[in-house]
Design a protein around this motif. Structure first.
Motif, PDB file in Angstrom:
ATOM      1  N   GLY A   3       0.913  -1.260  -0.115  1.00  0.00           N
ATOM      2  CA  GLY A   3       0.112  -0.032  -0.011  1.00  0.00           C
ATOM      3  C   GLY A   3       0.847   1.186   0.088  1.00  0.00           C
ATOM      4  O   GLY A   3       0.245   2.594   0.017  1.00  0.00           O
ATOM      5  N   SER A   5       2.120   2.855  -2.389  1.00  0.00           N
ATOM      6  CA  SER A   5       1.734   3.970  -3.329  1.00  0.00           C
ATOM      7  C   SER A   5       0.420   4.693  -2.957  1.00  0.00           C
ATOM      8  O   SER A   5       0.116   5.673  -3.649  1.00  0.00           O
ATOM      9  N   CYS A   8      -2.057   6.893   2.871  1.00  0.00           N
ATOM     10  CA  CYS A   8      -1.400   6.514   4.272  1.00  0.00           C
ATOM     11  C   CYS A   8      -0.126   5.775   3.949  1.00  0.00           C
ATOM     12  O   CYS A   8       1.127   6.272   4.617  1.00  0.00           O
ATOM     13  N   ARG A  29       1.979  -0.599  -7.719  1.00  0.00           N
ATOM     14  CA  ARG A  29       2.788   0.375  -8.138  1.00  0.00           C
ATOM     15  C   ARG A  29       3.994   0.630  -7.219  1.00  0.00           C
ATOM     16  O   ARG A  29       3.555   0.404  -5.956  1.00  0.00           O
ATOM     17  N   LEU A  57      -0.845  -2.093   4.275  1.00  0.00           N
ATOM     18  CA  LEU A  57      -1.881  -1.177   4.112  1.00  0.00           C
ATOM     19  C   LEU A  57      -2.713  -1.239   2.822  1.00  0.00           C
ATOM     20  O   LEU A  57      -3.722  -0.548   2.553  1.00  0.00           O
ATOM     21  N   VAL A  77      -9.454  -8.313  -2.618  1.00  0.00           N
ATOM     22  CA  VAL A  77      -8.131  -7.624  -2.036  1.00  0.00           C
ATOM     23  C   VAL A  77      -8.132  -7.585  -0.367  1.00  0.00           C
ATOM     24  O   VAL A  77      -7.098  -8.015   0.270  1.00  0.00           O
ATOM     25  N   VAL A  97      -3.119  -2.882   8.874  1.00  0.00           N
ATOM     26  CA  VAL A  97      -3.773  -1.603   9.155  1.00  0.00           C
ATOM     27  C   VAL A  97      -5.372  -1.942   8.779  1.00  0.00           C
ATOM     28  O   VAL A  97      -5.858  -2.114   7.400  1.00  0.00           O
ATOM     29  N   SER A  99      -9.287  -0.488  10.069  1.00  0.00           N
ATOM     30  CA  SER A  99      -9.980   0.669  10.020  1.00  0.00           C
ATOM     31  C   SER A  99     -11.071   0.704  11.189  1.00  0.00           C
ATOM     32  O   SER A  99     -11.670  -0.297  11.607  1.00  0.00           O
ATOM     33  N   TYR A 125     -16.603  -2.128   2.117  1.00  0.00           N
ATOM     34  CA  TYR A 125     -15.468  -1.722   2.630  1.00  0.00           C
ATOM     35  C   TYR A 125     -15.281  -2.280   4.349  1.00  0.00           C
ATOM     36  O   TYR A 125     -14.469  -3.078   4.370  1.00  0.00           O
ATOM     37  N   LYS A 129     -12.890  -5.279   5.476  1.00  0.00           N
ATOM     38  CA  LYS A 129     -11.944  -4.998   6.245  1.00  0.00           C
ATOM     39  C   LYS A 129     -12.114  -5.930   7.547  1.00  0.00           C
ATOM     40  O   LYS A 129     -10.997  -6.271   7.992  1.00  0.00           O
ATOM     41  N   ALA A 148     -10.848   7.879   9.957  1.00  0.00           N
ATOM     42  CA  ALA A 148     -10.820   9.144   9.201  1.00  0.00           C
ATOM     43  C   ALA A 148      -9.686   9.649   9.162  1.00  0.00           C
ATOM     44  O   ALA A 148      -9.159  10.718   9.983  1.00  0.00           O
ATOM     45  N   VAL A 149      -8.689   9.096   8.117  1.00  0.00           N
ATOM     46  CA  VAL A 149      -7.307   9.616   8.119  1.00  0.00           C
ATOM     47  C   VAL A 149      -7.353  10.991   7.308  1.00  0.00           C
ATOM     48  O   VAL A 149      -7.709  10.971   6.138  1.00  0.00           O
ATOM     49  N   ARG A 155      -7.190  11.140  -0.382  1.00  0.00           N
ATOM     50  CA  ARG A 155      -7.902  10.871  -1.725  1.00  0.00           C
ATOM     51  C   ARG A 155      -9.074  10.340  -1.309  1.00  0.00           C
ATOM     52  O   ARG A 155     -10.271  10.466  -2.034  1.00  0.00           O
ATOM     53  N   HIS A 156      -9.646  10.267  -0.082  1.00  0.00           N
ATOM     54  CA  HIS A 156     -10.866   9.736   0.240  1.00  0.00           C
ATOM     55  C   HIS A 156     -11.799  10.678   1.195  1.00  0.00           C
ATOM     56  O   HIS A 156     -12.934  10.955   0.762  1.00  0.00           O
TER      57      HIS A 156
END
Ligand SMILES: NC(=O)c1ccc[n+]([C@@H]2O[C@H](COP(=O)([O-])OP(=O)(O)OC[C@H]3O[C@@H](n4cnc5c(N)ncnc54)[C@H](OP(=O)(O)O)[C@@H]3O)[C@@H](O)[C@H]2O)c1
Length: 277
Positions: A3, A5, A8, A29, A57, A77, A97, A99, A125, A129, A148-149, A155-156
């Motif tokens: 994670g 890329s 977080c 990536r 992540l 995923v 990680v 949530s 989600y 998770k 809530a990061v 991006r969220h």
């Protein structure tokens, strides 16, 4: 790291490299630092050769509408990818990680501790998770549950919050509530520190809770107006682009109890005030 890329993961990878770790970014990536090993979590087992610890992540992150297609894509995923990762990590310390979206929806009467039920999630989600972290906990991982990061590169959260602005006002469902938020730097510090924590689940957030209306008014830069929560929940039932999960995020008043992480020495350094100067 997986994670790296993402939002977080970028912060975690940079902090790990700055702390002197030899970072390898495992994912589709490359990350912002270190080497890159290709991995599609939805398809294959990762190559973790040479790694002495794993910080995971990578995840399908978002708030998809209902339906088996989204459920399957998120499961591939967040659950199956986790199983593949844990198999490859065999014997190494793993920080997984998760949530705060895994917790049973509120409203909450007081701070939410790690023994709060983890069921009844209203989004693919949250459900996937929760299923992924069950595997991680069973494998002896340290599981972090940030809420809530926010921070540079988000991006969220902010894009979702901006949707409440119409005609120069932020239209918020129901009365003002307290809530926890997590600076990405605080999460990154926790990810590295947690490599030395005992297995189990830990809430992660900024030191103090915030007031929803004050925070959103400042972040969005517009005055807040209230709309009846029942009306917005009704709209969510018939409007594909507005989910019940998104409404809950603003009405449930989720404040995380940080005592378990604090017992391990977690001291969140940053707060929203550091970003709003
Ligand atoms: N943002 C929040 O508010 C928040 C709150 C609580 C918990 N979290 C957790 O924090 C973690 C990171 O979230 P984020 O906000 O940084 O999300 P993000 O920016 O969307 O990053 C997600 C990461 O997962 C990777 N990924 C997705 N699908 C993959 C696949 N099939 N194979 C390999 N890698 C894949 C992405 O890599 P690609 O470059 O390949 O897409 C990206 O690096 C997640 O576990 C999330 O559940 C986030």
């Amino acid at each position: 790291m997986t994670g790296a890329s993402g939002f977080c993961g970028t912060a975690v990878a940079r902090l790990a490299a700055a702390a002197g770790h030899d970072v390898v970014c495992v994912g589709r990536r490359p990350g912002p630092v270190g080497g890159h090993v290709r991995w599609d979590a939805a398809r294959e087992q990762p190559d973790l050769a040479g790694a002495d610890a794993v910080v995971h992540l990578a995840a399908a992150v978002g708030d998809p509408g209902p339906g088996e297609r989204a459920e399957a894509a998120y499961r591939a995923v967040n659950v199956d990818g986790t199983a593949r990762l844990l198999r490859a990590a065999h014997g190494r310390p793993v920080v997984w990680v998760s949530s705060a979206s895994v917790y049973r929806p509120g409203p909450y009467r007081g701070p939410v501790a790690e023994d709060h039920p983890v069921d009844g999630q209203r989004s693919a989600y949250g459900r996937t998770k929760a299923a992924g972290e069950r595997l991680a906990l069973a494998a002896g991982a340290v599981v972090l549950r940030p809420r809530a990061v926010y921070g540079d590169g988000d991006r969220h959260l902010l894009p979702r919050l901006r949707r409440v602005v119409r005609g120069g006002y932020a239209w918020l469902p129901g009365a003002d509530v307290p809530l926890s938020l997590t600076s990405v730097e605080n999460l990154a510090a926790a990810c590295l520190a947690a490599l030395d924590w005992p297995a189990g689940a830990y809430n992660i957030a900024d030191a103090a809770a915030y007031r929803r209306d004050e925070v959103l008014g400042r972040v969005l830069g517009v005055p807040v107006r209230h709309v009846p929560a029942a009306l917005v929940r009704g709209l969510a039932a018939v409007t594909p682009s507005l989910t019940r999960y998104a409404v809950d995020q603003l009405t449930d008043g989720m404040v995380l109890d940080l005592a378990r992480a604090r017992d391990q020495g977690y001291r969140p350094r940053l707060s929203l005030a550091d970003y709003l100067v």
